[in-house]
Design a protein around this motif. Structure first.
Motif, PDB file in Angstrom:
ATOM      1  N   VAL B 256      -8.073  -1.768   8.800  1.00 52.63           N
ATOM      2  CA  VAL B 256      -6.653  -1.667   9.154  1.00 52.63           C
ATOM      3  C   VAL B 256      -6.499  -1.475  10.658  1.00 52.63           C
ATOM      4  O   VAL B 256      -5.698  -2.148  11.317  1.00 52.63           O
ATOM      5  CB  VAL B 256      -5.979  -0.490   8.409  1.00 52.63           C
ATOM      6  N   MET B 257      -7.298  -0.552  11.220  1.00 54.62           N
ATOM      7  CA  MET B 257      -7.202  -0.290  12.662  1.00 54.62           C
ATOM      8  C   MET B 257      -7.487  -1.559  13.461  1.00 54.62           C
ATOM      9  O   MET B 257      -6.776  -1.896  14.403  1.00 54.62           O
ATOM     10  CB  MET B 257      -8.204   0.789  13.070  1.00 54.62           C
ATOM     11  N   ARG B 258      -8.532  -2.274  13.032  1.00 63.57           N
ATOM     12  CA  ARG B 258      -8.935  -3.474  13.751  1.00 63.57           C
ATOM     13  C   ARG B 258      -7.815  -4.513  13.706  1.00 63.57           C
ATOM     14  O   ARG B 258      -7.463  -5.127  14.714  1.00 63.57           O
ATOM     15  CB  ARG B 258     -10.178  -4.008  13.070  1.00 63.57           C
ATOM     16  N   GLU B 259      -7.243  -4.666  12.520  1.00 59.91           N
ATOM     17  CA  GLU B 259      -6.179  -5.640  12.364  1.00 59.91           C
ATOM     18  C   GLU B 259      -4.980  -5.305  13.247  1.00 59.91           C
ATOM     19  O   GLU B 259      -4.431  -6.170  13.922  1.00 59.91           O
ATOM     20  CB  GLU B 259      -5.742  -5.659  10.907  1.00 59.91           C
ATOM     21  N   VAL B 260      -4.574  -4.023  13.248  1.00 57.92           N
ATOM     22  CA  VAL B 260      -3.374  -3.686  14.013  1.00 57.92           C
ATOM     23  C   VAL B 260      -3.657  -3.639  15.509  1.00 57.92           C
ATOM     24  O   VAL B 260      -2.765  -3.921  16.307  1.00 57.92           O
ATOM     25  CB  VAL B 260      -2.716  -2.363  13.548  1.00 57.92           C
ATOM     26  N   THR B 291       0.274   1.228  18.237  1.00 50.00           N
ATOM     27  CA  THR B 291      -0.035   1.015  16.829  1.00 50.00           C
ATOM     28  C   THR B 291      -0.047   2.313  16.038  1.00 50.00           C
ATOM     29  O   THR B 291      -0.556   2.360  14.927  1.00 50.00           O
ATOM     30  CB  THR B 291      -1.424   0.362  16.686  1.00 50.00           C
ATOM     31  N   ARG B 292       0.529   3.377  16.621  1.00 52.06           N
ATOM     32  CA  ARG B 292       0.335   4.703  16.039  1.00 52.06           C
ATOM     33  C   ARG B 292       0.674   4.758  14.554  1.00 52.06           C
ATOM     34  O   ARG B 292      -0.124   5.214  13.737  1.00 52.06           O
ATOM     35  CB  ARG B 292       1.172   5.747  16.785  1.00 52.06           C
ATOM     36  N   SER B 293       1.847   4.242  14.180  1.00 54.66           N
ATOM     37  CA  SER B 293       2.271   4.402  12.784  1.00 54.66           C
ATOM     38  C   SER B 293       1.327   3.669  11.838  1.00 54.66           C
ATOM     39  O   SER B 293       0.964   4.182  10.784  1.00 54.66           O
ATOM     40  CB  SER B 293       3.707   3.918  12.603  1.00 54.66           C
ATOM     41  N   ALA B 294       0.891   2.475  12.253  1.00 59.61           N
ATOM     42  CA  ALA B 294      -0.001   1.721  11.369  1.00 59.61           C
ATOM     43  C   ALA B 294      -1.371   2.378  11.272  1.00 59.61           C
ATOM     44  O   ALA B 294      -2.013   2.344  10.223  1.00 59.61           O
ATOM     45  CB  ALA B 294      -0.141   0.285  11.873  1.00 59.61           C
ATOM     46  N   VAL B 295      -1.814   2.989  12.385  1.00 57.67           N
ATOM     47  CA  VAL B 295      -3.103   3.680  12.347  1.00 57.67           C
ATOM     48  C   VAL B 295      -3.027   4.858  11.372  1.00 57.67           C
ATOM     49  O   VAL B 295      -3.925   5.065  10.546  1.00 57.67           O
ATOM     50  CB  VAL B 295      -3.500   4.154  13.760  1.00 57.67           C
ATOM     51  N   LEU B 373       4.424   2.757   3.855  1.00 54.49           N
ATOM     52  CA  LEU B 373       5.623   2.837   4.690  1.00 54.49           C
ATOM     53  C   LEU B 373       5.237   2.813   6.163  1.00 54.49           C
ATOM     54  O   LEU B 373       5.881   2.148   6.978  1.00 54.49           O
ATOM     55  CB  LEU B 373       6.406   4.110   4.360  1.00 54.49           C
ATOM     56  N   MET B 374       4.169   3.552   6.500  1.00 56.06           N
ATOM     57  CA  MET B 374       3.727   3.586   7.890  1.00 56.06           C
ATOM     58  C   MET B 374       3.249   2.204   8.341  1.00 56.06           C
ATOM     59  O   MET B 374       3.517   1.780   9.455  1.00 56.06           O
ATOM     60  CB  MET B 374       2.562   4.576   8.049  1.00 56.06           C
ATOM     61  N   ALA B 379       4.736  -3.936  10.962  1.00 57.03           N
ATOM     62  CA  ALA B 379       5.111  -5.290  10.577  1.00 57.03           C
ATOM     63  C   ALA B 379       6.553  -5.573  10.997  1.00 57.03           C
ATOM     64  O   ALA B 379       6.888  -6.652  11.466  1.00 57.03           O
ATOM     65  CB  ALA B 379       4.936  -5.470   9.075  1.00 57.03           C
ATOM     66  N   ARG B 380       7.429  -4.562  10.836  1.00 61.57           N
ATOM     67  CA  ARG B 380       8.825  -4.714  11.267  1.00 61.57           C
ATOM     68  C   ARG B 380       8.915  -4.947  12.763  1.00 61.57           C
ATOM     69  O   ARG B 380       9.656  -5.789  13.231  1.00 61.57           O
ATOM     70  CB  ARG B 380       9.587  -3.421  10.929  1.00 61.57           C
ATOM     71  N   LYS B 381       8.120  -4.150  13.501  1.00 61.58           N
ATOM     72  CA  LYS B 381       8.144  -4.241  14.945  1.00 61.58           C
ATOM     73  C   LYS B 381       7.799  -5.661  15.387  1.00 61.58           C
ATOM     74  O   LYS B 381       8.359  -6.192  16.324  1.00 61.58           O
ATOM     75  CB  LYS B 381       7.135  -3.240  15.515  1.00 61.58           C
TER      76      LYS B 381
END
Lengths: 288, 384
Positions: B256-260, B291-295, B373-374, B379-381
């Motif tokens: 996930v981290m790598r992707e974001v 990328t804080r929220s996705a992380v 949700l995080m 994705a919204r951004k």
């Protein structure tokens, strides 16, 4: 001022070195686990594994577990593949922008990482208890219950890949087909599905790779069986559950058989995921 | 001729469009039904475990959650030990897996040469493909002996003894101070630098920081760690289970981290590099805040996995209902209690285990809900 630069340079080098170390740690564990599995598994691999059943314990093999796993995995796919493909099609083709679609997609992602042991309990409550009560205990745990539990593991994988793969199909294809007056269901089944076929198949294989290694949902649905059976309403042995039982046993000869089973199942799962990875990467290239 | 042949066609198309519309409707409803089955699966899992565990959940209620007395013979079911075991092992797993995953993601997105990224990334993701029963076997036959011969004797010798000898005491103080120095090092450095340039005020800050970290390291080394690492080096136990879990969730968090990290606009990073930032500063000050929220979502995704994992921890936890502060002692978790006992359980015992399953499902559902949700925020951004 140069002290500040030196400090920043040192911090940078330390951080980068640590990140390299982190990657190394990950790779070390991967190699360690695979190496141990290969070493112990190859040592214990022998032809009787494929011919004898688990009833002979340390003189036996895993034949009934292999057959049981094969039957349950295939039955699980038969249950979850059609449902998953249709549900994924709904999300991609009929529910884009709708609230229901968005929430199903969202909850499907949650089901994707839901604890598999709870899904096993769920199937125990909705399949095993009713069949026990309806048949006065003649049918309790069954291969069918096991494959329902496995289907719940595979379902979200198929839904997600189908959804994603159909969204990759270019919109012009839909417009071209619709402009010829073709009804939407025909468009979906005969044009879009065909265009996304290899992607959808990838999803099915991915689901197979995930559910083939699952143990927890089978413990109290299929239970296990020391004898060969192909009847879906019998208690059924499976590779992961047999490995689990043999590992828990104090007898080292059974541990060896468990390692051989572990090697076979790891090879199967890794081969499937490598295959899907190759299919996926080709997929992405062809659409971009 | 044209009038003759033209007439039946509209009737025919009208008929066809009506059947087509009917088929479309049926098809659509069938698809929707299948999609709703996904909802039914989740709802069914929650409701059926609630129903199966009703005897314990509704009758014992809080006692079930807060008592640590688990005694099937006397029909006493207090689930505190498995709950604590699940939380502690997952916490250990997160503490270990998050920094390592971050390192892997950083390495694979910023540092590694391009040819290396694909294969190494795929190898790390293979960790996620290995069935959990294999982790369990490796854990029991290889990692448990490894821990009990190499790691745990060392841990309990140097950290586990409440009143150690002088030599150990000195080693502990040095290690403790080092551990606390690393995060505060830049602060020390800045304070020292200013102090050397004659700014007296920061000298007090320096003294304060040193004494504070000294006191903290003393508490950590002589009061916290002796409790955590106290006990015989059995190999089995909460610490070992936590480490195995960490290896299992590592690929999920790092992918996930790598992707974001890859979604961060190149011009943001390039601007920062152009201003003279180091790679680390770009990652820490630009990539991570972006990328804080996705992380955080990725970390919660890993937590959800860790909470529900069964096979890998069942073998290495040791299956004991004794609650101890020590991480070296055997324990149990919700999922391993269910796996170990379900098939021998009857009546209230079985109901208690299903109730545990309900609890696990609710907790993981909430954790995964937060995770998704995080993840969606990013994705919204992006405008996806």
């Amino acid at each position: 001022m140069s002290a500040v630069y030196a400090r920043r340079a040192v911090v940078n080098i330390v951080a980068l070195a640590l990140s390299g170390l982190a990657t190394l740690i990950g790779l070390v564990f991967l190699v360690w686990i695979l190496w141990i599995t290969a070493q112990n598994g190859l040592e214990a691999l022998k032809p009787t594994l494929f011919t004898k059943i688990t009833a002979y314990a340390d003189q036996g093999g895993l034949a009934n577990a292999m057959v049981g796993s094969l039957i349950m995995d295939l039955m699980a796919l038969l249950i979850c593949a059609p449902i998953g493909v249709l549900a994924g099609t709904y999300l991609a083709e009929y529910a884009s922008g709708s609230r229901l679609g968005a929430s199903i997609r969202f909850l499907n992602d949650i089901l994707l990482s839901a604890p598999s042991i709870v899904l096993g309990l769920f199937v125990y409550v909705i399949v095993v208890i009713p069949t026990t009560e309806l048949t006065d205990g003649r049918i309790t745990f069954s291969g069918f219950a096991g494959s329902v539990a496995l289907a719940l593991i595979g379902l979200p994988v198929i839904v997600r890949t189908t959804d994603e793969m159909l969204q990759l199909v270019p919109g012009t294809l839909r417009e071209a087909a619709l402009s010829l007056g073709i009804p939407q269901w025909k468009l979906t089944m005969q044009v879009l599905m065909r265009a996304a076929l290899s992607g959808i198949l990838t999803g099915v294989l991915l689901a197979l790779a995930r559910l083939a290694g699952e143990t927890a949902p089978l413990l109290f649905t299929a239970f296990g069986n020391n004898f060969m059976t192909a009847h879906p309403l019998d208690k059924m042995a499976s590779m992961p559950v047999t490995i689990y039982q043999y590992t828990n046993d104090p007898n080292p000869a059974l541990h060896a058989i468990a390692w051989a089973g572990a090697l076979l199942i790891t090879l199967f799962v890794l081969a499937l995921s490598l295959l899907t990875r190759i299919m996926f990467s080709r997929k992405k290239v062809s659409y971009e | 001729m044209s009038a003759l042949s033209a007439e039946p066609i509209p009737r025919d198309t009208e008929h066809r469009s009506r059947t087509d519309a009917r088929h479309d409707l049926i098809f659509r409803l069938a698809l929707r039904f299948c999609a709703l089955l996904v909802l039914a699966a989740l709802l069914g899992a929650a409701l059926s475990t609630l129903w199966g565990g009703r005897d314990v959940l509704f009758h014992d209620g809080l006692h079930f959650l807060l008592s640590s007395d688990w005694n099937p013979v006397e029909n006493q079911f207090g689930a505190l030990a498995p709950i604590v075991g699940t939380l502690v092992t997952s916490l250990i797993a997160l503490i270990l897996a998050v920094p390592v995953s971050f390192g892997i993601a950083l390495f694979l997105t910023e540092i590694a040469p391009r040819w290396m990224r694909g294969p190494v990334g795929a190898a790390i993701e293979l960790l996620a493909a290995i069935p959990s029963i294999i982790y369990g076997m490796w854990g029991l036959f290889v990692f448990v002996p490894f821990m009990s011969t190499y790691v745990e004797p060392w841990l309990s010798d140097y950290f586990g003894d409440a009143s150690p000898s002088g030599g150990v005491q000195a080693v502990r103080l040095v290690i403790g101070t080092l551990i606390l120095l690393i995060p505060t090092l830049p602060m020390f450095y800045g304070a020292l630098h200013r102090w050397l340039h004659g700014m007296a005020l920061t000298a007090t800050a320096l003294v304060l920081a040193i004494s504070l970290s000294g006191a903290l390291s003393y508490v950590l080394m002589f009061s916290v760690l002796p409790n955590l690492f106290n006990g015989p080096p059995l190999g089995l136990g909460l610490l070992t289970a936590g480490i195995v879990l960490a290896v299992m969730i590592l690929p999920f968090i790092s992918s996930v981290m790598r992707e974001v990290f890859q979604t961060v606009p190149a011009r943001l990073k390039e601007s920062s590099y152009a201003l003279g930032s180091t790679t680390w500063e770009v990652v820490w000050d630009i990539v991570l805040p972006y990328t804080r929220s996705a992380v955080i979502g990725g970390i919660f995704l890993g937590l959800g996995r860790a909470l529900g994992e069964t096979m890998a921890v069942t073998f290495v936890l040791g299956n004991s209902y004794n609650l101890t502060a020590s991480l070296l002692m055997p324990g149990t978790s919700i999922s391993s209690s269910i796996a170990n006992e379900f098939n021998e359980a009857v009546g209230l015992h079985r109901s208690a285990l299903i109730a545990l399953g309900f609890l696990l499902f609710v907790v993981t559902f909430i954790v995964l809900l937060i995770a998704r949700l995080m993840l969606r925020q990013l994705a919204r951004k992006e405008g996806r």
